[in-house]
Enzyme design. Structure first.
Site, short mmCIF file in Angstrom:
data_model
loop_
_atom_site.label_atom_id
_atom_site.label_comp_id
_atom_site.label_asym_id
_atom_site.label_seq_id
_atom_site.Cartn_x
_atom_site.Cartn_y
_atom_site.Cartn_z
N GLU A 143 -1.32 3.41 8.74
CA GLU A 143 -1.40 1.95 8.82
C GLU A 143 -1.33 1.45 10.25
OE1 GLU A 143 1.53 0.28 6.20
OE2 GLU A 143 0.50 0.96 4.38
N HIS A 148 -2.01 -5.41 1.66
CA HIS A 148 -0.92 -5.03 0.76
C HIS A 148 -0.97 -5.77 -0.58
CE1 HIS A 148 0.72 -3.03 4.28
NE2 HIS A 148 1.62 -2.48 3.51
#
Length: 320
Positions: A168, A201
């Site tokens: 990420e 997310h």
């Protein structure tokens, strides 16, 4: 370094007749589109595997490791293609722009993580008070190879502490920030980049709905909270990346925050040593604000940091 110093080595098309550096026309559109495509590729890689199993099942985690690592490994190509398409040129290499370099590596490993631990002083104090182990027990466990072997054999631990932080931060910080900084500014990029991270997310909502893990309103509120939390956290790691010019700091901070989770303030309010714990929370926040800029002073990591060579005008975030 003086504030008027020219950081950038960019294309001639990025200069006015008066010598001032300006982004070429269309750069921001290309940058945002590239970041959006990269974010979609990352999230999409999680769903190339069809499965009726929940996300925490080891088989699902292993499959997602494969696809996410492939996308993350290819993510530098997005930055390279963006650089070639826009014609932006800098002295630092592509790897240096992504925060993969040796200059200032030691402070980059220690200081950002220490700063984050200061912020979590309250939760750490709470954890220490509630932990049945003594300090020496904790030291022995930390140096026990069997403990780490057990950790690395746990797919959920490996995902939360290693793979997710590394991939990420590589995708959403190391590859996106160099594309966003030239068309905006470091300060604007710090608050723009986390939007891609926060939206990415939202895919957790799909899984919650799919497996009916809560009411619709509860899932929606959870999604809003997660977006807000990840956006704020993303802004913090973006700040660290720009100030230090290193990827390792954001990765370590990400891993640490994943381990700690969101501070259990409600539990702290009911703790037997409530005053001590809450005082630690407050002290941690105050010390964090006090040390935020000194601990991320670019002079520790090599001036100018690579991503700061992309700015069109001097920024205080890039100065010591």
């Amino acid at each position: 370094m003086v504030e008027g110093e020219d950081f950038s080595v960019l294309t001639e098309g990025m200069k006015h007749s008066d010598g001032a550096l300006v982004p070429p026309e269309g750069l921001c559109g290309v940058s945002v589109l590239s970041c959006l495509l990269l974010a979609c590729s990352y999230v999409g890689s999680l769903y190339v595997w069809r499965s009726d199993l929940p996300r925490d099942h080891p088989a699902v985690i292993k499959r997602r490791f494969t696809s996410v690592l492939i996308v993350s490994g290819l993510s530098p190509l997005f930055l390279w293609a963006w650089r070639e398409f826009t014609g932006v040129r800098t002295v630092p290499s592509l790897l240096a722009l992504m925060g993969i370099r040796f200059e200032g590596i030691i402070p980059a490993i220690i200081l950002p993580l220490l700063l984050t631990m200061v912020l979590f002083l309250g939760p750490l104090m709470q954890l220490a008070m509630d932990c049945p182990w003594s300090f020496m027990d904790g030291i022995r466990v930390a140096f026990d190879p069997w403990f780490w072997l057990l950790c690395f054999s746990d797919m959920r631990w490996l995902r939360n502490q290693v793979v997710a932080p590394l991939t990420e931060e590589l995708v959403f910080r190391a590859c996106m920030l160099p594309m966003l900084v030239p068309c905006t500014s470091p300060s604007t990029a710090i608050f723009t980049c986390p939007l891609f991270f926060g939206v990415a997310h939202f895919h957790h909502v799909i899984e919650l709905l799919r497996f009916r893990q809560g009411t619709l309103s509860g899932i929606f509120l959870s999604a809003v909270f997660q977006f807000s939390y990840t956006a704020v956290f993303g802004a913090y790691t973006a700040f660290i990346f720009i100030r230090t010019g290193h990827l390792v700091g954001p990765v370590l901070c990400h891993s640490f925050c994943n381990y700690m989770g969101f501070p259990a303030i409600s539990t702290a309010m009911e703790h037997p040593h409530r005053i001590t714990v809450l005082s630690s929370y407050l002290l941690g926040v105050l010390l964090f604000l006090l040390f935020l800029f000194p601990f991320t002073d670019p002079s520790f990591y090599g001036l100018p940091t690579p991503v700061c060579t992309l700015i069109s005008s001097p920024s205080s975030l890039c100065l010591s």
